[in-house]
Design a protein around this motif. Structure first.
Motif, mmCIF file in Angstrom:
data_model
loop_
_atom_site.group_PDB
_atom_site.id
_atom_site.type_symbol
_atom_site.label_atom_id
_atom_site.label_comp_id
_atom_site.label_asym_id
_atom_site.label_seq_id
_atom_site.Cartn_x
_atom_site.Cartn_y
_atom_site.Cartn_z
ATOM 1 N N ASP A 157 0.882 -1.117 0.027
ATOM 2 C CA ASP A 157 -0.086 0.017 0.074
ATOM 3 C C ASP A 157 0.835 1.228 0.094
ATOM 4 O O ASP A 157 1.562 1.353 0.948
ATOM 5 N N ASP A 158 0.933 2.032 -1.338
ATOM 6 C CA ASP A 158 1.751 3.261 -1.027
ATOM 7 C C ASP A 158 1.032 4.408 -0.482
ATOM 8 O O ASP A 158 0.770 5.444 -1.133
ATOM 9 N N TYR A 159 0.864 4.398 0.532
ATOM 10 C CA TYR A 159 0.137 5.303 1.508
ATOM 11 C C TYR A 159 -1.217 5.813 0.847
ATOM 12 O O TYR A 159 -1.316 7.143 0.771
ATOM 13 N N GLY A 167 8.421 6.447 -16.851
ATOM 14 C CA GLY A 167 9.884 6.425 -17.185
ATOM 15 C C GLY A 167 10.568 5.283 -16.903
ATOM 16 O O GLY A 167 11.429 4.790 -17.301
ATOM 17 N N GLU A 168 10.110 4.592 -15.499
ATOM 18 C CA GLU A 168 11.008 3.649 -14.951
ATOM 19 C C GLU A 168 11.004 2.442 -15.910
ATOM 20 O O GLU A 168 11.867 1.478 -16.068
ATOM 21 N N ASN A 169 9.722 2.233 -16.811
ATOM 22 C CA ASN A 169 9.604 1.204 -17.806
ATOM 23 C C ASN A 169 10.772 1.218 -18.907
ATOM 24 O O ASN A 169 11.501 0.373 -19.201
ATOM 25 N N PRO A 197 -5.854 7.811 -10.755
ATOM 26 C CA PRO A 197 -6.254 8.539 -9.576
ATOM 27 C C PRO A 197 -5.306 9.218 -8.730
ATOM 28 O O PRO A 197 -5.178 9.407 -7.575
ATOM 29 N N TYR A 198 -4.219 9.691 -9.592
ATOM 30 C CA TYR A 198 -3.173 10.541 -9.075
ATOM 31 C C TYR A 198 -2.487 11.533 -10.186
ATOM 32 O O TYR A 198 -2.867 11.052 -11.374
ATOM 33 N N SER A 199 -1.770 12.461 -9.772
ATOM 34 C CA SER A 199 -1.249 13.279 -11.010
ATOM 35 C C SER A 199 -0.001 12.686 -11.125
ATOM 36 O O SER A 199 0.725 11.945 -10.512
HETATM 37 C C1 UD2 Z 1 2.078 1.783 -17.003
HETATM 38 C C2 UD2 Z 1 2.455 0.428 -16.451
HETATM 39 C C3 UD2 Z 1 2.837 0.612 -15.084
HETATM 40 C C4 UD2 Z 1 3.963 1.580 -14.903
HETATM 41 C C5 UD2 Z 1 3.578 2.913 -15.927
HETATM 42 C C6 UD2 Z 1 5.011 3.779 -16.124
HETATM 43 C C7 UD2 Z 1 1.273 -1.779 -17.432
HETATM 44 C C8 UD2 Z 1 0.240 -2.538 -17.400
HETATM 45 N N1 UD2 Z 1 1.228 -0.537 -16.596
HETATM 46 O O1 UD2 Z 1 0.904 2.492 -16.580
HETATM 47 O O2 UD2 Z 1 2.955 -0.282 -14.335
HETATM 48 O O3 UD2 Z 1 5.087 0.860 -15.398
HETATM 49 O O4 UD2 Z 1 3.160 2.236 -17.186
HETATM 50 O O5 UD2 Z 1 5.295 4.353 -14.736
HETATM 51 O O6 UD2 Z 1 2.288 -2.032 -17.975
HETATM 52 N N2 UD2 Z 1 1.140 3.169 -8.062
HETATM 53 C C9 UD2 Z 1 1.841 3.358 -6.736
HETATM 54 N N3 UD2 Z 1 2.162 4.528 -6.165
HETATM 55 C C10 UD2 Z 1 1.915 5.513 -7.163
HETATM 56 C C11 UD2 Z 1 1.689 5.360 -8.445
HETATM 57 C C12 UD2 Z 1 1.159 4.355 -8.862
HETATM 58 O O7 UD2 Z 1 1.731 2.330 -5.977
HETATM 59 O O8 UD2 Z 1 2.440 6.588 -6.688
HETATM 60 C C13 UD2 Z 1 0.849 1.754 -8.485
HETATM 61 C C14 UD2 Z 1 -0.494 1.799 -9.202
HETATM 62 O O9 UD2 Z 1 -1.598 1.704 -8.270
HETATM 63 C C15 UD2 Z 1 -0.407 0.636 -10.055
HETATM 64 C C16 UD2 Z 1 0.896 0.735 -10.397
HETATM 65 O O10 UD2 Z 1 1.687 1.322 -9.564
HETATM 66 O O11 UD2 Z 1 -0.687 -0.684 -9.357
HETATM 67 C C17 UD2 Z 1 1.277 1.213 -12.084
HETATM 68 O O12 UD2 Z 1 0.286 2.351 -11.906
HETATM 69 P P1 UD2 Z 1 -0.827 2.764 -13.167
HETATM 70 O O13 UD2 Z 1 -1.785 1.546 -12.983
HETATM 71 O O14 UD2 Z 1 -1.732 3.938 -12.908
HETATM 72 O O15 UD2 Z 1 0.104 2.726 -14.375
HETATM 73 P P2 UD2 Z 1 -0.426 2.458 -16.134
HETATM 74 O O16 UD2 Z 1 -1.093 0.904 -15.802
HETATM 75 O O17 UD2 Z 1 -0.956 3.311 -16.608
#
Ligand code: UD2
Ligand code: MN
Length: 469
Positions: free
Chosen positions: A63-65, A225-227, A258-260
């Motif tokens: 859980d990221d807070y 960017g991390e990807n 659900p976040y910026s």
């Molecule tokens: C895509 C990737 C995602 C991530 C992103 C680039 C897939 C299916 N999804 O966007 O994993 O690599 O590109 O960064 O390949 N989360 C946190 N803390 C935060 C923000 C997000 O824990 O501050 C979690 C979020 O709840 C989710 C995951 O990180 O489980 C990825 O976030 P996303 O689903 O909003 O990203 P997505 O699928 O649009």
């Protein structure tokens, strides 16, 4: 050499046998921030229901807070009856990179399998990933990402063949069909497919190899960017990145997060600064704002690159991703293409559909200096390339018409895509022997570039400008 050149399919996946006793175990790590109840629980239960028990060491939810009420007590209670599921909580908002690493730091499995928190694993998704890492420890393996409908939450699957990951010069992740080159490398329709980059959310990696590679760049915040950073690093530092056609996981691609996501730019700049060498300039040209973005300290990541003796970005482009066109960006021939007579008007192209770059007309718009839709490159083949995106589009004029329409670029520029940018600034379309002129639109306000007989007017003079003064 065994060669398979047919369609890539999943039909034969069911015949595949696994040596369960010898496969590595995995910790499934799911970071979440303010996720809805149903999608989060669907992810957890689908992992448990579709994965052979013997292979799953644990499922770690991070859980990221979050501040949503349902993710507090209620979630802890729901999970307390599931012996394999662990819930850990960040003590402040970490962003997805550090949240995932928090999970990884307590993981006990041999392999780390990362998932987003709104997924549904499809029967048989896990074995191929673990089997492949068992064969090759330096393989990082992704499932095929199936689509879950954002409105109905129906599992729609994936039409056609699996696709591989790429990127464009804005450092935006892109999908591509499997190129012929890689098809010829496959031994069967269910062999792994090499992929230059990954979408980011769903992949399995040996825990040991992940640590060896330097896990993640902890200077990256929130999202984005991390990807690409991890993809570049995997390839440049000796690993391989693959998609397994037999592994399928559904994912909800939401309309809005659900976040910026404002940190994405700084994260991409970090990736560019550490891994792209001189090619980072191609990125900065197309996104001048990136050059000004504070990105923190990357010296440790550069040291890591040196320590692991990673290959350079040129090697990556030539060997792993030769399908990506590398712009020339000759000084004075890229950026905004501005009209002399109208002063502040530039070529502008904004296709209504992000996935359909060709077919629309170039217009003129107030120059903004932000790259993106006003970025064009004049090449030594005399093309005017719109190459911020993939696939790249080139300015063309169809015979007998006067409008500038975008077509897909070709390896050898066809005649209707050739323009001569002359010393005096005139832009001469060779095939029609006419000049590009800024002309007031017949309906509505504004101007468009159209072909006209060549005169000496300033409305037929054009020059490239890299940025706003
Ligand atoms: C895509 C990737 C995602 C991530 C992103 C680039 C897939 C299916 N999804 O966007 O994993 O690599 O590109 O960064 O390949 N989360 C946190 N803390 C935060 C923000 C997000 O824990 O501050 C979690 C979020 O709840 C989710 C995951 O990180 O489980 C990825 O976030 P996303 O689903 O909003 O990203 P997505 O699928 O649009
Ligand atoms: Mn997601």
């Amino acid at each position: 050499m065994p060669v398979y050149a047919g369609p890539i399919g999943t039909l034969r996946c069911k015949e595949k046998k696994y040596d369960y006793e010898n496969l590595p175990t995995t910790s499934v790590i799911i970071a979440f921030y303010n996720e809805a109840w149903s999608t989060l629980l669907r992810t957890v239960y689908s992992v448990l229901e579709t994965s052979p028990d013997i292979l799953v060491e644990e499922v770690i939810l991070v859980d990221d807070y979050s501040d949503k009420e349902h993710l507090k007590e209620r979630l802890a209670n729901e999970l307390s009856g599931l012996p394999k599921v662990r819930l850990i909580r960040a003590s402040k908002r970490e962003g997805l990179v550090r949240a995932r690493l928090l999970g990884a730091s307590v993981a006990r499995g041999d392999v780390l399998t990362f998932l987003d928190c709104h997924c549904e694993c499809h029967e048989g998704w896990l074995e191929p990933l673990l089997q492949r890492i068992h064969e090759e420890e330096s393989a990082v393996v992704c499932p095929v990402i199936d689509v879950i409908d954002w409105n109905t939450f129906e599992y729609l699957g994936n039409s056609g063949e699996p696709q591989i990951g790429g990127f464009d010069w804005r450092l935006v992740f892109t999908w591509h069909v499997v190129p012929e080159r890689d098809r010829l490398r496959m031994k069967s329709p269910i062999d792994v497919i090499r992929s230059p980059t990954m979408a980011g959310g769903l992949f399995a990696v040996s825990k040991k190899y992940f640590e060896y590679l330097g896990s993640y760049d902890t200077g990256m915040e929130v999202w984005g960017g991390e990807n690409l950073e991890f993809s570049f690093r995997i390839w440049q530092c000796g690993g391989t990145l693959e998609t397994h056609p037999c592994s399928h996981v559904g994912h909800v691609f939401p309309k809005q997060a659900p976040y910026s996501r404002s940190k994405a730019l700084a994260n991409s700049v970090r990736a560019a600064e550490v891994w792209m060498d001189e090619y980072k300039e191609l990125y900065y040209h197309r996104n001048p704002r990136a050059r000004l973005e504070p990105y923190g300290d990357v010296s440790e990541r550069r040291q890591l690159r040196a320590k692991l003796r990673c290959k350079d970005f040129r090697w990556f482009l030539e060997t792993v991703y030769p399908e990506l066109h590398v712009p020339e960006d000759r000084p004075g021939f890229f950026g905004m293409l501005q009209n002399k007579g109208l002063k502040e008007y530039c070529f502008d192209y904004n296709p209504p559909d992000e996935n359909q770059v060709s077919g629309h007309q170039v217009i003129l718009y107030a120059c903004h200096g932000m790259g993106q839709n006003q970025f064009f490159e004049y090449t030594s083949q005399k093309e005017i390339r719109y190459n911020t995106r993939q696939p790249e589009a080139c300015v063309a004029v169809d015979a007998g018409t006067d409008a500038l329409i975008m077509h897909l670029c070709e390896d050898t520029a066809p005649d209707n895509q050739k323009f001569l940018l002359q010393e005096d600034g005139s832009l001469f379309h060779e095939q029609s022997r006419k000049c590009v002129q800024a002309v007031r639109k017949e309906v509505g306000n504004g101007f468009v570039p159209l072909l006209r007989d060549c005169t000496n007017t300033d409305h037929q003079k054009w020059f490239f400008k890299e940025r706003m003064p």
